[in-house]
Design a protein around this motif. Structure first.
Motif, mmCIF file in Angstrom:
data_model
loop_
_atom_site.group_PDB
_atom_site.id
_atom_site.type_symbol
_atom_site.label_atom_id
_atom_site.label_comp_id
_atom_site.label_asym_id
_atom_site.label_seq_id
_atom_site.Cartn_x
_atom_site.Cartn_y
_atom_site.Cartn_z
ATOM 1 N N SER A 114 0.826 -1.207 0.000
ATOM 2 C CA SER A 114 0.000 0.000 0.000
ATOM 3 C C SER A 114 0.861 1.257 0.000
ATOM 4 C CB SER A 114 -0.911 0.006 1.237
ATOM 5 O OG SER A 114 -1.640 1.211 1.297
ATOM 6 N N LYS A 115 0.404 2.276 -0.717
ATOM 7 C CA LYS A 115 1.090 3.578 -0.724
ATOM 8 C C LYS A 115 0.655 4.434 0.471
ATOM 9 C CE LYS A 115 -2.432 5.925 -3.494
ATOM 10 N NZ LYS A 115 -2.729 6.741 -4.691
ATOM 11 N N TYR A 116 -0.305 3.927 1.219
ATOM 12 C CA TYR A 116 -0.845 4.658 2.370
ATOM 13 C C TYR A 116 -0.129 4.247 3.655
ATOM 14 C CZ TYR A 116 -4.686 5.507 -0.915
ATOM 15 O OH TYR A 116 -5.425 5.879 -2.003
ATOM 16 N N PRO A 117 -0.234 5.084 4.722
ATOM 17 C CA PRO A 117 -0.862 6.411 4.775
ATOM 18 C C PRO A 117 -0.041 7.442 4.018
ATOM 19 C CG PRO A 117 0.152 5.877 6.880
ATOM 20 C CD PRO A 117 0.269 4.650 6.032
ATOM 21 N N HIS A 118 -0.739 8.335 3.290
ATOM 22 C CA HIS A 118 -0.081 9.318 2.436
ATOM 23 C C HIS A 118 -0.266 10.707 3.044
ATOM 24 C CE1 HIS A 118 1.004 11.656 -1.101
ATOM 25 N NE2 HIS A 118 1.427 10.556 -1.668
ATOM 26 N N PRO A 119 0.826 11.456 3.246
ATOM 27 C CA PRO A 119 0.680 12.791 3.861
ATOM 28 C C PRO A 119 -0.053 13.769 2.946
ATOM 29 C CG PRO A 119 2.924 12.471 3.082
ATOM 30 C CD PRO A 119 2.234 11.150 2.924
#
Length: 441
Positions: free
Chosen positions: A62-67
């Protein structure tokens, strides 16, 4: 409502959303892909540790959590997948994160800092600060205000800031109190920060607060006293609640005596005036497409996701399409904004916000205030600049953040896309929101 009237309201509703590029029928499609949801890190916990824990609750790739890069990192906002089940997250259960839309975080950022001002200024507000959240329930913005002050303004200062929340609903204020306590916004006894910030909740009509006797139902200093007294007990008993009510009454009496002695900033206002005021008013909530989808599906007798939806031919949101209901709502918004401005000190700043797309409820109300107080009220122009910020263009923020029809006001525009097969649609952004920052000269 008669059939012709219903059809007329439905046509108005379709036309209303069409101006924002949204087909109401797409909201009623059986399959709906949700936009990213937003969270805010609780600064009472170590942020890096919280992010690591969140990553364990997401798929490995996952690329999350994304700021949220365009909002200053001190506010701690991140995005998560739209289908992330927040209520089942251990980080949420432990109070490490808040479920909060970044648009509401932008309102707090505009209120407390100059990060979002088109012309930057000094980001070191003088203390002690007095801040009013005039329509505070359920309390997420009030917690964001308190967290930011504790972390960024008062950490090296022995003075005390006061954050006051007002709402007309006692049950919603009860929810607000639970959120405050769950997220440790009121420091535990023994914390070195224990005297840096004071939170109070009043159950009052926001249009009359400051002009009538106040109904204080929570004070953080009393809360800490009770914690110390009740330490070791599993639950508070009836006598503990009675002691709290007695202490709150004593505090109200002290405020009343101070007002009668002329210590209030204005003799006819039984509360001191405020350095900052947030007026996030009651509105038609039409900016949230997920909320509108649930509302329209209920009218259509549809269980979203289980039954093929009908069309929008008989659907309406009366507060948007009935002129009399809209007028009553706008009158309430004007009254709340006017009272918030009355309670603001000269040289202070006020933020007005809604989660509506309606110009009547947004720029129209702000223009009314500017016209009513032409020598006292002026707009501080805002600009959330995403240019050059990593990831913002890919995430579509350049299409979501727009300037309002009054220069320097800001609109968050929701976006919806539809597949050609007419079976599904995708919410690209669910952050329909408006905010304006106003100075009192």
């Amino acid at each position: 409502m008669s059939e012709p009237q219903t059809a007329d309201h439905a046509a108005k509703l379709r036309a209303y959303y069409a101006q924002f590029g949204i087909d109401v029928n797409d909201l009623l499609k059986e399959k709906l892909v949700l936009a990213d949801r937003h969270i805010r890190l609780n600064p009472a916990f170590d942020g890096d540790e919280t992010l690591k824990l969140l990553q364990t609750e997401l798929p490995p790739d996952s690329k999350y959590p994304h700021p949220i890069s365009w909002l200053h990192k001190s506010f701690g906002f991140y995005s998560l997948p739209g289908d992330f089940r927040l209520s089942q997250s251990s980080c949420y259960k432990e109070g490490r994160i808040y479920g909060q839309e970044v648009s509401s975080g932008a309102a707090v950022a505009a209120l407390l800092s100059t990060h979002c001002d088109r012309i930057k200024g000094n980001d070191s507000p003088q203390v002690p600060l007095r801040i009013l959240d005039l329509c505070c329930a359920p309390g997420l913005k009030l917690c964001a205000i308190s967290d930011y002050l504790r972390k960024n303004v008062l950490s090296d200062n022995s003075e005390e800031a006061t954050v006051i929340g007002v709402d007309c609903s006692e049950s919603r204020l009860s929810t607000c109190r639970k959120i405050i306590e769950k997220h440790q916004v009121v420091p535990y006894i023994g914390s070195k920060e224990g005297k840096s910030i004071r939170i109070r909740l009043y159950n009052n009509d926001g249009t009359m607060f400051g002009s009538e006797p106040t109904n204080l139902i929570f004070d953080s200093s009393v809360c800490m006293e009770q914690r110390l007294h009740d330490e070791g007990r599993k639950r508070r008993n009836r006598s503990a609640k009675g002691r709290e009510r007695k202490r709150l009454k004593e505090l109200v009496d002290v405020d009343r005596q101070a007002s009668q002695a002329g210590e209030s900033s204005l003799s006819h206002v039984p509360v001191k005036l405020f350095d900052r005021v947030l007026v996030d008013v009651e509105c038609s909530t039409d900016g949230s497409l997920k909320h509108v989808r649930r509302q329209l599906a209920k009218q259509a007798g549809v269980f979203v996701g289980t039954t093929k939806p009908e069309t929008s031919e008989s659907l309406s949101i009366p507060v948007l399409t009935d002129e009399e209901e809209l007028r009553r709502l706008v009158d309430l918004q004007r009254s709340l904004l006017s009272n918030g401005f009355r309670l603001l000190k000269k040289g202070g700043h006020l933020v007005y916000s809604t989660c509506s797309l309606s110009e009547d409820q947004n720029e129209g109300v702000v223009k009314w205030l500017l016209d009513t107080y032409p020598s006292q009220a002026s707009v501080i122009e805002l600009s959330f600049d995403w240019s050059g910020v990593n990831g913002c263009e890919e995430q579509g923020w350049n299409e979501i953040l727009k300037e309002g029809s009054i220069p320097g006001t800001v609109r968050f525009v929701p976006k919806l896309s539809s597949n050609n097969n007419m079976e599904s649609s995708r919410i690209l952004s669910d952050s329909g929101f408006f905010l304006a920052k106003i100075a009192k000269v």
